[in-house]
Design a protein around this motif. Structure first.
Motif, PDB file in Angstrom:
ATOM      1  N   THR A  25      46.284   8.250  58.341  1.00 17.29           N
ATOM      2  CA  THR A  25      45.698   9.448  58.936  1.00 17.29           C
ATOM      3  C   THR A  25      45.453   9.208  60.411  1.00 17.29           C
ATOM      4  N   TYR A  26      45.992  10.079  61.237  1.00 15.79           N
ATOM      5  CA  TYR A  26      45.813  10.002  62.686  1.00 15.79           C
ATOM      6  C   TYR A  26      44.847  11.106  63.096  1.00 15.79           C
ATOM      7  N   THR A  59      51.490   9.230  70.579  1.00 16.92           N
ATOM      8  CA  THR A  59      51.479  10.675  70.346  1.00 16.92           C
ATOM      9  C   THR A  59      52.883  11.262  70.449  1.00 16.92           C
ATOM     10  N   SER A  60      53.799  10.574  71.132  1.00 16.86           N
ATOM     11  CA  SER A  60      55.169  11.091  71.205  1.00 16.86           C
ATOM     12  C   SER A  60      55.849  11.031  69.834  1.00 16.86           C
ATOM     13  N   CYS A  69      40.441  15.249  71.652  1.00 19.60           N
ATOM     14  CA  CYS A  69      39.620  14.389  70.801  1.00 19.60           C
ATOM     15  C   CYS A  69      40.278  13.006  70.775  1.00 19.60           C
ATOM     16  N   ALA A  70      39.510  11.962  71.011  1.00 21.90           N
ATOM     17  CA  ALA A  70      40.026  10.587  70.998  1.00 21.90           C
ATOM     18  C   ALA A  70      40.255  10.162  69.553  1.00 21.90           C
ATOM     19  N   LYS A  71      41.505  10.251  69.110  1.00 22.00           N
ATOM     20  CA  LYS A  71      41.857  10.044  67.710  1.00 22.00           C
ATOM     21  C   LYS A  71      41.934   8.574  67.316  1.00 22.00           C
ATOM     22  N   ASP A  72      41.506   8.295  66.072  1.00 17.80           N
ATOM     23  CA  ASP A  72      41.690   6.971  65.507  1.00 17.80           C
ATOM     24  C   ASP A  72      42.903   7.017  64.572  1.00 17.80           C
ATOM     25  N   GLU A  93      40.642   6.152  71.462  1.00 13.89           N
ATOM     26  CA  GLU A  93      41.947   6.750  71.347  1.00 13.89           C
ATOM     27  C   GLU A  93      42.948   5.666  70.942  1.00 13.89           C
ATOM     28  N   ALA A  94      43.565   5.856  69.789  1.00 13.93           N
ATOM     29  CA  ALA A  94      44.474   4.866  69.242  1.00 13.93           C
ATOM     30  C   ALA A  94      45.787   4.790  70.010  1.00 13.93           C
TER      31      ALA A  94
END
Length: 95
Positions: A25-26, A59-60, A69-72, A93-94
């Motif tokens: 889950t990202y 993210t690409s 939102c700084a995603k994990d 941010e992952a």
């Protein structure tokens, strides 16, 4: 960018065990749908076909499921036929 390393060569795992991604889950911390990148991470790990899976969080490749939102990234996997679940969380941010 950060790297995810899932491995089956620790904790006394059988030498024939390979990484079997169960969930990925990202952006879980941003309240996105669970398992939103399971298929992408699973395919990447499967193509490496071994006891270790290196995955570069980007993210690409994963997209941006929660703008601003700084995603994990949370990944859960098993090793071979073991039912023991391993879990790794890379904080936001992952990517």
């Amino acid at each position: 960018m950060k790297d995810l390393v899932a491995q089956c060569d620790a904790w006394g795992a059988d030498r024939t065990s390979i990484v079997q991604v169960q969930s990925a889950t990202y952006g879980r911390n941003c309240r996105v749908n669970k398992d939103n990148v399971t298929q992408k991470v699973w395919e990447s790990c499967r193509s490496q076909g071994g006891r270790r899976c290196n995955y570069v969080v980007s993210t690409s490749v994963l997209g941006d499921p929660a703008v601003n939102c700084a995603k994990d990234l949370t990944v859960e996997w098993t090793c071979g036929t073991s039912t023991g679940l391993n879990r790794l969380v890379i904080g936001g941010e992952a990517n």
